[in-house]
Design an enzyme around this catalytic site. Structure first.
Site, PDB file in Angstrom:
ATOM      1  N   SER A 145      27.037  95.282 -17.817  1.00 41.93           N
ATOM      2  CA  SER A 145      27.761  94.025 -17.963  1.00 41.93           C
ATOM      3  C   SER A 145      29.230  94.287 -17.644  1.00 41.93           C
ATOM      4  O   SER A 145      29.667  95.438 -17.571  1.00 41.93           O
ATOM      5  CB  SER A 145      27.623  93.527 -19.415  1.00 41.93           C
ATOM      6  OG  SER A 145      28.572  92.541 -19.734  1.00 41.93           O
ATOM      7  N   TYR A 158      27.292  93.747 -28.623  1.00 37.53           N
ATOM      8  CA  TYR A 158      26.831  93.638 -27.241  1.00 37.53           C
ATOM      9  C   TYR A 158      27.659  94.533 -26.329  1.00 37.53           C
ATOM     10  O   TYR A 158      27.120  95.271 -25.497  1.00 37.53           O
ATOM     11  CB  TYR A 158      26.923  92.181 -26.786  1.00 37.53           C
ATOM     12  CG  TYR A 158      26.484  91.938 -25.359  1.00 37.53           C
ATOM     13  CD1 TYR A 158      25.137  91.728 -25.065  1.00 37.53           C
ATOM     14  CD2 TYR A 158      27.407  91.890 -24.318  1.00 37.53           C
ATOM     15  CE1 TYR A 158      24.721  91.489 -23.758  1.00 37.53           C
ATOM     16  CE2 TYR A 158      27.010  91.656 -23.010  1.00 37.53           C
ATOM     17  CZ  TYR A 158      25.669  91.456 -22.739  1.00 37.53           C
ATOM     18  OH  TYR A 158      25.264  91.226 -21.441  1.00 37.53           O
TER      19      TYR A 158
END
Length: 255
Positions: A145, A158
């Site tokens: 990400s 996350y």
């Protein structure tokens, strides 16, 4: 002339492949000849995704699993290997998120995110290793990400998992290159999926902020990941390992 992007005869597992980025990557792999096992928590949704690939002329099966379960990870690799005749490609795409300030997370939420986003990639990579080693090589594609690179104040666990994915990718690449196994990471930017749909509802200004920083001036789409999946799974990337490749429309390049 040899087609460096031909995946005929290759066998792939794509976790979280029922929709979004995972389905986009699965579509790219199937389109170049790979047989694909779509893995999803919802078996019916995974089967529907696999059916779309078959309807387009591809080879695909569906497997249901919770990737946070070590037993499920071992099972789906064994089932995919039996059904497809082996495993050459693994796409560790399954993931989830909970958005809130860091001080508000419970430890259970932290552990759930770690297990789903990071531990599953490690366990699945371990599970496919014997098949790839015996077959003389393979490809593992981990989905990171932008938070592998940047912090996100609303997604601390996350971000930790995606930073971990980046380092896991490098470690596995260094360990397994001698077996012909290339391990790379793809770092999606802001992509239009069901996960980000809720974000745009929760954070109304996020759409304008993303468009302002992204040189391509749009959100990414799942089909933007078809090509990178094919490249990293194919002979074209035989000397590429340990890399982290942003697919973000230039977002990370635009300070």
């Amino acid at each position: 002339m040899t087609d460096l992007f031909d995946l005929t005869g290759r066998r792939a597992i794509v976790t979280g492949g029922s929709a979004g980025i995972g389905l986009g990557m699965a579509r790219g792999l199937a389109g170049k000849g790979a047989a694909v096992a779509i893995v999803g928590r919802d078996g019916a949704k995974a089967e529907a995704a696999a059916r779309t690939l078959r309807d387009s002329g591809g080879q695909a099966i569906a497997l249901s699993a919770d990737v946070a379960s070590e037993a499920d990870c071992a099972r789906i690799v064994a089932e995919a290997a039996e059904a497809l005749g082996g495993v050459d490609i693994l796409v560790n795409n399954a993931g989830t998120n909970v958005r809130k300030p860091p001080e508000d997370y419970t430890l259970d939420e932290w552990k759930s995110l770690i297990d789903t986003n990071l531990t599953s990639a490690f366990v699945l990579s371990q599970a496919v290793f014997p098949y790839m080693k015996e077959g003389g090589g393979g490809r593992i594609i981990n989905i990171g990400s932008m938070t592998s690179l940047f912090g996100a104040p609303f997604a601390a666990p996350y971000s930790a998992t995606k930073g971990g994915i980046l380092q896991l990718t490098k470690a596995l690449a260094a360990a397994w290159a001698k077996h012909g196994i290339c391990v790379n990471a793809v770092l999606p930017g802001w992509i239009d999926t069901t996960l980000t749909e809720q974000l745009r509802k929760d954070v109304p200004h996020i759409n304008d902020a993303v468009l302002a920083r992204t040189p391509a001036a749009r959100w990414g789409r799942p089909d933007d990941f078809e090509g990178i999946a094919v490249f990293l799974a194919s002979p074209a990337s035989a000397f590429v390992t340990g890399a982290a490749i942003p697919v973000d429309g230039g977002y990370s390049a635009n300070a």
